[in-house]
Design an enzyme around this catalytic site. Structure first.
Site, PDB file in Angstrom:
ATOM      1  CE  LYS A 138       1.592   1.199  -8.965  1.00 53.95           C
ATOM      2  NZ  LYS A 138       1.292   1.034  -7.276  1.00 53.95           N
ATOM      3  CB  SER A 191       0.454   5.006  -6.950  1.00 51.36           C
ATOM      4  OG  SER A 191       0.648   3.769  -6.601  1.00 51.36           O
ATOM      5  CB  SER A 222      -1.077   2.339  -4.243  1.00 54.27           C
ATOM      6  OG  SER A 222      -0.669   3.517  -4.269  1.00 54.27           O
TER       7      SER A 222
END
Ligand code: GLN
EC number: 6.3.5.7
Length: 482
Positions: free
Chosen positions: A77, A152, A176
């Site tokens: 990420k 996210s 997330s």
């Protein structure tokens, strides 16, 4: 090869069925094929990946024992710092930021042999639930390209679901990792607060943020967390304890395990098909020998507002460092220090990030602090108490991950409150600091994945993996029967 689990890839490389470079190449080819549709990656580091894979192959050729994730392709990420590779947090603010150091979680995965293929899209600064808040691109759900992958860590979940990498590292402040895992039909773990170092994770809400793995199977997840968990002198909140081997008790089954099913989680707003799938999962656990009982967790409805107050308060403080002076974007339009700050932040941050900074500054401001921030902290204590009470008698709590399956791109983008409501089942876990594992438990009538969540005691990751594994094996067995 892009459908193999991390476990199988590591085993295949160890035994010489294929080389780490072949594995990296296969996944890079899949990235080349899928990205025009999925758009999960912000940066692909093909050369670095092939070089790292080459080193694994050389180590094997030299007869060195290989570490557990040797040659397994991962995605990271884009809020985890990577030395020499852009780390943007999907924000214009950090568009050109290249960190001089690597996050501990990434470093540990690499020490365990994982080969990074690049950086994954996300909601800007991890604020959002659909990955639509990225400054750069919209990631699509590989199960249905007209839908969001969740967020996210939407890039992370989509990349794993699309076979672009065998696992990904995400971060979870209020869901997330778990919610995108549910939307894309993969497995995601939010570990106990302090299990994984946050060093090098760009901070959103420091008292809630945790790094964790997204994988295709429960076993893979345990394997990756083995590499990540542990004390790090560079993060004072990381815990000094012996985590053992999460894969050791995977096959222990759920006989005698006590699983709580909170009544309130089925009350309002939960899609009937998801409620049915969770109840179906409860039946499966009961059939496998667990003791499933309904309980009451009355603080559920207060956790969401408390989360948005606390996380925004912490974000407003953490994001104060992006001022155009030290690093990142600097507005060309300024005449003095104040206008430099103001224009940099006006131009560098997206709408959602600004909304959180404003909300956070408001709840911390004199005159409102007691009514909002202090109250939210008191609620936090109550939520924690609720979990403590239930987890004294139960090994874990079974719950939905999200009230709906993946929605259409654009469907909720204009209504932040609707978006926030989707976090109702995931945020209490971060508020309480406990671990939770999200894994697939079915599909809705449109064929979209449904996820369930197993919430555990602090340090109870092993129990969650054991329960998850029993469930996954049972469902897999069913699949192979038909
Ligand atoms: N969707 C939640 C939010 O927008 C959680 C985000 C996260 O876990 N990073 O704050």
């Amino acid at each position: 090869m892009t459908e193999y689990t991390a476990w199988a890839l590591a085993e295949g490389i160890r035994t010489g069925t294929f080389t780490a470079q072949e594995v990296a190449q296969a996944h890079l080819a899949q990235i080349a094929a899928a990205e025009s549709q999925v758009a999960a990656f912000l940066t692909v580091t093909a050369e670095r990946a092939l070089a790292a894979a080459g080193q694994i192959d050389a180590r094997r050729a030299a007869g060195d024992p290989l570490p557990p994730l040797a040659g397994v392709p991962m995605g990271v990420k884009d809020n985890l710092c990577t030395e020499g590779v852009a780390t943007t947090c999907a924000s214009k603010m950090l568009e050109t930021f290249v960190p001089p150091y690597t996050a501990t979680a990434v470093e540990r995965a690499e020490e365990a042999g994982a080969v990074s293929l690049g950086k994954l899209n996300m909601d800007e600064f991890a604020m959002g639930s659909s990955t639509e808040n990225s400054h750069f691109q919209i990631t699509r759900n590989p199960r249905d390209l007209s839908r969001v992958p969740g967020g996210s860590s939407g890039g992370a979940a989509a990349a794993v679901a699309a076979g672009e990498c065998a696992f990904a590292l995400g971060s979870d402040t209020g869901g997330s990792i778990r919610q995108p895992a549910a939307f894309c039909g993969v497995v995601g773990m939010k570990p106990t607060y302090g299990a994984v170092s946050r060093y090098g994770l760009v901070a959103f809400a420091s008292s809630l943020d945790q790094v964790g793995p997204l994988t295709r199977t429960v076993r893979d997840n345990a394997l990756v967390l083995n590499a990540l968990a542990g004390k790090d002198s560079r993060d004072a909140t990381s815990l000094d304890r012996d985590w053992g081997d999460f894969t050791a008790q995977l096959d222990g089954g759920v006989k005698g395990m006590r699983i709580a099913l909170p009544r309130e989680y089925f009350d309002r707003g939960l899609a009937p098909e998801i409620a049915a799938a969770i109840r179906g999962a409860a039946d499966t656990f009961a059939r496998l020998g667990a003791q499933v009982e309904e309980v009451s967790l009355p603080t559920l409805e207060y956790a969401l507002p408390a989360y948005y107050v606390i996380s925004s308060a912490e974000a407003s403080s953490n994001l104060a460092r992006f001022d155009g002076v030290k690093y990142g974007y600097r507005s060309p339009h300024y005449s003095d220090l104040d206008s430099l700050y103001k224009n940099t932040r006006t131009e560098g941050f997206g709408r959602e990030v600004k909304r959180r900074i404003l909300l956070g500054s408001f709840v911390l401001s004199s005159g409102y602090y007691d009514a909002y921030y202090k109250k939210a902290q008191q609620v936090r204590t109550l939520v924690k108490g609720d979990f403590d009470r239930i987890l004294r008698d139960f090994d874990c709590i079974l719950s939905p991950v999200a009230p709906t399956t993946a929605y259409k791109i654009g469907e909720k983008a204009a209504d932040p409150l609707q978006m926030y409501l989707g976090d109702v089942y995931t945020v209490p876990v971060n508020i309480a600091g406990v671990p939770a594992l999200a894994l697939p438990c079915g599909a809705d009538s449109q064929g979209l994945p449904i996820g369930m969540q197993l919430i555990g005691r602090p340090f109870g990751e092993g129990d969650l993996y054991r329960a998850g594994q029993a469930f996954e094996q049972d469902r897999e067995g069913e699949k192979s029967c038909v």
